[in-house]
Each structure stands twice: as C-alpha cells, then as structure tokens.
Scaffold this motif. Structure first.
Motif, mmCIF file in Angstrom:
data_model
loop_
_atom_site.group_PDB
_atom_site.id
_atom_site.type_symbol
_atom_site.label_atom_id
_atom_site.label_comp_id
_atom_site.label_asym_id
_atom_site.label_seq_id
_atom_site.Cartn_x
_atom_site.Cartn_y
_atom_site.Cartn_z
ATOM 1 N N TYR A 18 69.597 38.834 38.963
ATOM 2 C CA TYR A 18 69.067 37.297 39.205
ATOM 3 C C TYR A 18 67.805 37.328 39.810
ATOM 4 O O TYR A 18 67.471 38.289 40.554
ATOM 5 N N GLY A 19 67.088 36.293 39.808
ATOM 6 C CA GLY A 19 65.836 36.350 40.241
ATOM 7 C C GLY A 19 65.629 35.931 41.670
ATOM 8 O O GLY A 19 66.301 35.502 42.463
ATOM 9 N N GLN A 20 64.255 36.021 42.086
ATOM 10 C CA GLN A 20 63.916 35.379 43.340
ATOM 11 C C GLN A 20 63.460 33.837 43.268
ATOM 12 O O GLN A 20 62.618 33.621 42.737
ATOM 13 N N LYS A 21 64.448 33.277 43.872
ATOM 14 C CA LYS A 21 64.243 31.859 43.761
ATOM 15 C C LYS A 21 63.610 31.200 45.137
ATOM 16 O O LYS A 21 64.290 31.641 46.176
ATOM 17 N N ILE A 22 62.795 30.555 45.068
ATOM 18 C CA ILE A 22 61.930 30.341 46.282
ATOM 19 C C ILE A 22 62.105 28.876 46.289
ATOM 20 O O ILE A 22 61.717 28.114 45.511
ATOM 21 N N ILE A 23 61.844 28.086 47.401
ATOM 22 C CA ILE A 23 61.562 26.652 47.886
ATOM 23 C C ILE A 23 60.425 26.871 48.864
ATOM 24 O O ILE A 23 60.605 27.494 49.854
ATOM 25 N N SER A 24 59.556 25.810 48.601
ATOM 26 C CA SER A 24 58.523 25.665 49.655
ATOM 27 C C SER A 24 58.814 24.613 50.566
ATOM 28 O O SER A 24 59.290 23.417 50.208
ATOM 29 N N VAL A 25 59.153 24.845 51.962
ATOM 30 C CA VAL A 25 59.847 23.800 52.905
ATOM 31 C C VAL A 25 58.483 23.043 53.627
ATOM 32 O O VAL A 25 57.478 23.885 53.623
ATOM 33 N N GLY A 26 58.919 21.789 54.041
ATOM 34 C CA GLY A 26 57.827 21.198 54.542
ATOM 35 C C GLY A 26 57.603 21.392 56.356
ATOM 36 O O GLY A 26 56.535 20.981 56.599
ATOM 37 N N TYR A 27 58.335 22.088 56.881
ATOM 38 C CA TYR A 27 57.964 22.471 58.198
ATOM 39 C C TYR A 27 58.416 23.771 58.473
ATOM 40 O O TYR A 27 58.999 24.426 58.076
ATOM 41 N N ARG A 59 64.364 40.077 41.094
ATOM 42 C CA ARG A 59 64.420 40.168 42.404
ATOM 43 C C ARG A 59 63.563 40.924 43.257
ATOM 44 O O ARG A 59 63.235 42.102 43.158
ATOM 45 N N ASN A 60 62.734 40.444 44.340
ATOM 46 C CA ASN A 60 61.768 40.885 45.175
ATOM 47 C C ASN A 60 60.845 41.833 44.572
ATOM 48 O O ASN A 60 60.286 42.672 45.063
ATOM 49 N N GLU A 61 60.362 41.367 43.496
ATOM 50 C CA GLU A 61 59.341 41.938 42.658
ATOM 51 C C GLU A 61 57.950 41.305 42.241
ATOM 52 O O GLU A 61 57.385 41.614 41.697
ATOM 53 N N GLY A 62 57.759 40.085 42.950
ATOM 54 C CA GLY A 62 56.916 39.150 42.885
ATOM 55 C C GLY A 62 56.803 38.205 41.938
ATOM 56 O O GLY A 62 55.949 37.526 41.571
ATOM 57 N N ARG A 63 57.876 38.000 41.120
ATOM 58 C CA ARG A 63 58.061 37.013 39.824
ATOM 59 C C ARG A 63 58.997 35.978 40.628
ATOM 60 O O ARG A 63 60.146 36.218 40.791
ATOM 61 N N TRP A 64 58.385 35.028 40.999
ATOM 62 C CA TRP A 64 59.090 33.861 41.765
ATOM 63 C C TRP A 64 59.488 32.511 40.866
ATOM 64 O O TRP A 64 58.769 32.285 39.793
ATOM 65 N N PHE A 65 60.606 32.141 41.006
ATOM 66 C CA PHE A 65 60.843 30.745 40.295
ATOM 67 C C PHE A 65 61.011 29.809 41.597
ATOM 68 O O PHE A 65 61.905 29.875 42.338
ATOM 69 N N PHE A 66 60.233 28.517 41.401
ATOM 70 C CA PHE A 66 60.437 27.741 42.492
ATOM 71 C C PHE A 66 61.580 26.750 42.111
ATOM 72 O O PHE A 66 61.453 26.105 40.969
ATOM 73 N N VAL A 67 62.434 26.470 43.007
ATOM 74 C CA VAL A 67 63.642 25.616 42.846
ATOM 75 C C VAL A 67 63.435 24.277 43.531
ATOM 76 O O VAL A 67 62.468 24.273 44.339
ATOM 77 N N ASP A 68 64.023 23.196 43.173
ATOM 78 C CA ASP A 68 63.895 21.938 43.832
ATOM 79 C C ASP A 68 64.774 21.596 45.095
ATOM 80 O O ASP A 68 64.372 20.960 45.769
ATOM 81 N N TYR A 69 65.825 22.620 45.327
ATOM 82 C CA TYR A 69 66.733 22.244 46.297
ATOM 83 C C TYR A 69 67.034 23.515 47.227
ATOM 84 O O TYR A 69 66.833 24.550 46.526
#
Length: 111
Positions: A18-27, A59-69
């Motif tokens: 599975y991949g590195q799933k990332i979310i950008s938070v506001g704080y 996983r942890n190799e720089g290929r990110w998928f940005f999730v919504d939640y």
C-alpha cells in the motif's frame, strides 16, 4: 505444501504494497510532520511525486497520494512558510522515477 507458501508470499508482499497516503492539515499542531517545499531539487530531503491513484503510491519512497480525509491518511503534514520551521524539506518532481530520498536520515519521519 505449496499453498501455505504462496499465501505467506501474498501476505508478505500484500501488506507492504500500500502507498503513502498523505493529508495536508490546516494547523501545525494536527500534523505528524512539518514540511517545506524548496525551490530546487538539490535542497530537498525528499523528492515527491504526486500519484493520481492510491494504489500507485509507494510506502515511504516519495510517491504520495493526497487523500481527502484524515482517517484515510498514513501521515498528516503541515506546510510551513519558512524553511527553518520544517522537519522535512521536499521538492515536487514531474516524473515518478525521479521520486526518492536524498537525505536518508529523515526517513523515520514518514514511518
């Protein structure tokens, strides 16, 4: 006897695929890692490629998928304004084969 061996291989590779799933938070206080985007590739700790689909991220190799939640994310990041505030400096690349670590000492930040 071959069936258990194949099941073992399936679980071994299936769990790590599975991949590195990332979310950008506001704080800042919600983040696991504070990130700064640098202007040049040679300034980065990690070169990141944004994947279009979650199953393409690694996983942890720089290929990110940005999730919504947040509950879908492996890591929560916060983009800081200044380089000295960051735990990790990244550079976004155009091609997936360019992604990867330049500074291996920072790898533990995304585990």
């Amino acid at each position: 006897m071959k069936t258990p061996f194949f099941l073992f291989l399936f679980f071994l590779f299936g769990i790590n695929s599975y991949g590195q799933k990332i979310i950008s938070v506001g704080y800042e206080n919600q983040a696991d890692v504070k990130v700064y985007v640098v202007d040049y590739e040679n300034q980065a700790d990690l070169k990141v490629f944004k994947e279009a689909y979650a199953n393409q991220a690694t996983r942890n190799e720089g290929r990110w998928f940005f999730v919504d939640y947040a509950n879908q994310a492996d890591k929560k990041i916060f983009f800081v304004k200044y380089e000295n505030q960051a735990d990790l400096k990244i550079y976004f690349v155009k091609y997936e084969n360019q992604a990867g670590w330049r500074n291996n000492s920072k790898k533990q930040l995304l585990y």
